[in-house]
Design a protein around this motif. Structure first.
Motif, PDB file in Angstrom:
ATOM      1  N   VAL A 139       0.847  -1.199   0.000  1.00  0.00           N
ATOM      2  CA  VAL A 139       0.000   0.000   0.000  1.00  0.00           C
ATOM      3  C   VAL A 139       0.881   1.247   0.000  1.00  0.00           C
ATOM      4  CG1 VAL A 139      -1.568   1.384   1.419  1.00  0.00           C
ATOM      5  CG2 VAL A 139      -2.047  -1.032   1.033  1.00  0.00           C
ATOM      6  N   MET A 140       1.854   1.277   0.898  1.00  0.00           N
ATOM      7  CA  MET A 140       2.723   2.444   0.991  1.00  0.00           C
ATOM      8  C   MET A 140       3.511   2.653  -0.304  1.00  0.00           C
ATOM      9  SD  MET A 140       5.809   3.389   3.629  1.00  0.00           S
ATOM     10  CE  MET A 140       6.957   2.240   2.903  1.00  0.00           C
ATOM     11  N   LEU A 141       4.122   1.602  -0.797  1.00  0.00           N
ATOM     12  CA  LEU A 141       4.975   1.727  -1.975  1.00  0.00           C
ATOM     13  C   LEU A 141       4.183   2.092  -3.226  1.00  0.00           C
ATOM     14  CD1 LEU A 141       7.352  -1.238  -1.178  1.00  0.00           C
ATOM     15  CD2 LEU A 141       7.896   1.210  -1.068  1.00  0.00           C
ATOM     16  N   LEU A 142       3.028   1.479  -3.418  1.00  0.00           N
ATOM     17  CA  LEU A 142       2.193   1.833  -4.566  1.00  0.00           C
ATOM     18  C   LEU A 142       1.713   3.276  -4.471  1.00  0.00           C
ATOM     19  CD1 LEU A 142       0.165  -1.473  -4.940  1.00  0.00           C
ATOM     20  CD2 LEU A 142       1.883  -0.585  -6.531  1.00  0.00           C
ATOM     21  N   SER A 143       1.374   3.729  -3.268  1.00  0.00           N
ATOM     22  CA  SER A 143       0.936   5.113  -3.078  1.00  0.00           C
ATOM     23  C   SER A 143       2.044   6.106  -3.384  1.00  0.00           C
ATOM     24  CB  SER A 143       0.445   5.325  -1.640  1.00  0.00           C
ATOM     25  OG  SER A 143      -0.714   4.569  -1.412  1.00  0.00           O
ATOM     26  N   LEU A 144       3.297   5.664  -3.261  1.00  0.00           N
ATOM     27  CA  LEU A 144       4.444   6.549  -3.494  1.00  0.00           C
ATOM     28  C   LEU A 144       5.054   6.397  -4.887  1.00  0.00           C
ATOM     29  CD1 LEU A 144       6.166   6.313  -0.009  1.00  0.00           C
ATOM     30  CD2 LEU A 144       4.856   8.223  -0.953  1.00  0.00           C
ATOM     31  N   GLY A 145       4.405   5.646  -5.758  1.00  0.00           N
ATOM     32  CA  GLY A 145       4.882   5.547  -7.127  1.00  0.00           C
ATOM     33  C   GLY A 145       5.908   4.457  -7.374  1.00  0.00           C
ATOM     34  N   PHE A 146       5.940   3.452  -6.519  1.00  0.00           N
ATOM     35  CA  PHE A 146       6.843   2.316  -6.700  1.00  0.00           C
ATOM     36  C   PHE A 146       6.033   1.078  -7.052  1.00  0.00           C
ATOM     37  CE2 PHE A 146       9.229   5.181  -4.074  1.00  0.00           C
ATOM     38  CZ  PHE A 146      10.536   5.035  -4.513  1.00  0.00           C
ATOM     39  N   TYR A 147       6.704   0.072  -7.549  1.00  0.00           N
ATOM     40  CA  TYR A 147       6.111  -1.250  -7.656  1.00  0.00           C
ATOM     41  C   TYR A 147       7.007  -2.214  -6.900  1.00  0.00           C
ATOM     42  CZ  TYR A 147       9.519  -2.407 -11.327  1.00  0.00           C
ATOM     43  OH  TYR A 147      10.679  -2.639 -12.021  1.00  0.00           O
ATOM     44  N   VAL A 148       6.415  -3.242  -6.331  1.00  0.00           N
ATOM     45  CA  VAL A 148       7.171  -4.211  -5.556  1.00  0.00           C
ATOM     46  C   VAL A 148       7.782  -5.206  -6.531  1.00  0.00           C
ATOM     47  CG1 VAL A 148       7.073  -5.962  -3.752  1.00  0.00           C
ATOM     48  CG2 VAL A 148       5.681  -3.889  -3.553  1.00  0.00           C
ATOM     49  N   LYS A 149       9.088  -5.077  -6.708  1.00  0.00           N
ATOM     50  CA  LYS A 149       9.810  -5.953  -7.639  1.00  0.00           C
ATOM     51  C   LYS A 149       9.964  -7.348  -7.044  1.00  0.00           C
ATOM     52  CE  LYS A 149      13.268  -6.318 -10.940  1.00  0.00           C
ATOM     53  NZ  LYS A 149      12.899  -6.373 -12.291  1.00  0.00           N
ATOM     54  N   ASP A 150      10.248  -7.386  -5.744  1.00  0.00           N
ATOM     55  CA  ASP A 150      10.410  -8.679  -5.094  1.00  0.00           C
ATOM     56  C   ASP A 150      10.275  -8.511  -3.583  1.00  0.00           C
ATOM     57  OD1 ASP A 150      10.797 -11.410  -4.915  1.00  0.00           O
ATOM     58  OD2 ASP A 150      12.967 -11.339  -5.183  1.00  0.00           O
ATOM     59  N   VAL A 151       9.941  -9.609  -2.913  1.00  0.00           N
ATOM     60  CA  VAL A 151       9.848  -9.648  -1.454  1.00  0.00           C
ATOM     61  C   VAL A 151      10.707 -10.807  -0.970  1.00  0.00           C
ATOM     62  CG1 VAL A 151       8.323 -10.025   0.535  1.00  0.00           C
ATOM     63  CG2 VAL A 151       7.504  -8.707  -1.436  1.00  0.00           C
ATOM     64  N   LEU A 152      11.557 -10.520   0.003  1.00  0.00           N
ATOM     65  CA  LEU A 152      12.323 -11.576   0.657  1.00  0.00           C
ATOM     66  C   LEU A 152      11.780 -11.713   2.074  1.00  0.00           C
ATOM     67  CD1 LEU A 152      14.626 -13.631   0.777  1.00  0.00           C
ATOM     68  CD2 LEU A 152      16.135 -11.754   1.478  1.00  0.00           C
ATOM     69  N   GLN A 153      11.138 -12.832   2.357  1.00  0.00           N
ATOM     70  CA  GLN A 153      10.576 -13.105   3.680  1.00  0.00           C
ATOM     71  C   GLN A 153      11.586 -13.932   4.462  1.00  0.00           C
ATOM     72  OE1 GLN A 153       7.275 -12.417   5.265  1.00  0.00           O
ATOM     73  NE2 GLN A 153       8.662 -13.014   6.900  1.00  0.00           N
ATOM     74  N   THR A 154      11.959 -13.443   5.652  1.00  0.00           N
ATOM     75  CA  THR A 154      12.877 -14.175   6.521  1.00  0.00           C
ATOM     76  C   THR A 154      12.233 -14.343   7.890  1.00  0.00           C
ATOM     77  OG1 THR A 154      13.971 -12.130   7.245  1.00  0.00           O
ATOM     78  CG2 THR A 154      14.902 -13.259   5.318  1.00  0.00           C
ATOM     79  N   TYR A 155      12.862 -15.192   8.707  1.00  0.00           N
ATOM     80  CA  TYR A 155      12.319 -15.485  10.036  1.00  0.00           C
ATOM     81  C   TYR A 155      13.440 -15.420  11.070  1.00  0.00           C
ATOM     82  CZ  TYR A 155       8.534 -17.072   7.140  1.00  0.00           C
ATOM     83  OH  TYR A 155       7.540 -17.112   6.209  1.00  0.00           O
TER      84      TYR A 155
END
Length: 178
Positions: A139-155
């Protein structure tokens, strides 16, 4: 010269986000024609939305006096964004929620064809506790004119504990190459 910005959203010094971004910088430091800048949200005073709706009515920037404008200047001036966030109780930290609550005015400012890439690094305490972190960051990134290229989920739970994860260096290297 193009700008790569790395942002950590955790209030914890030397947390998992900072550790992951340090690994990212290791792999992107060789990028020619790029400068790398690092910022941390704990250095910014971000207030909550008051619900006044002036941003929607006047189609203008939020008038609350804090560091949001300074932060957005940094973020919007970059060409590539890497942002690391922990998952706190199934969602993003409070400052990201506060930012999201104040981006109503920005929602239609950006042309979908000219969005800039963002990589999101998320650390959750354990599998199954990711909650809405990816959605809130999107939501934040799209509102600021970005697109999510990739997500790295860690634990990981403790400070910089993510560095103990198996194959973390390889995962970050692949993440930064995308």
């Amino acid at each position: 010269m193009k700008k790569i910005l790395t942002v950590t959203t955790s209030i914890r010094p030397k947390g998992n986000g900072e550790a992951l971004l340090s690994l990212c910088k290791k792999y992107i430091s060789g990028c020619e024609n790029y400068i790398i800048k690092n910022i941390n949200l704990r250095d910014y005073d971000i207030k909550d939305c008051t619900g006044c709706m002036k941003c929607a009515i006047n189609k203008d920037f939020c008038k609350t006096r804090d560091d949001l404008g300074k932060l957005l200047d940094e973020i919007l001036s970059c060409d590539v964004l890497f942002i690391a966030t922990p998952t706190y109780f199934l969602n993003v930290p409070a400052k990201i929620k506060a930012i999201n609550g104040r981006l109503l005015y920005a929602h239609n400012m950006f042309d979908a064809k000219n969005r800039k890439p963002a990589g999101v690094l998320i650390t959750s305490g354990r599998q199954g506790w990711e909650g809405f972190t990816v959605q809130s960051m999107s939501v934040m990134l799209l509102s600021l004119g970005f697109y999510v290229k990739d997500v790295l989920q860690t634990y990981a739970q403790g400070p910089s504990e993510v560095l103990l994860s198996s194959n973390i260096e390889e995962k970050v290297k692949i993440f930064t190459e995308k």
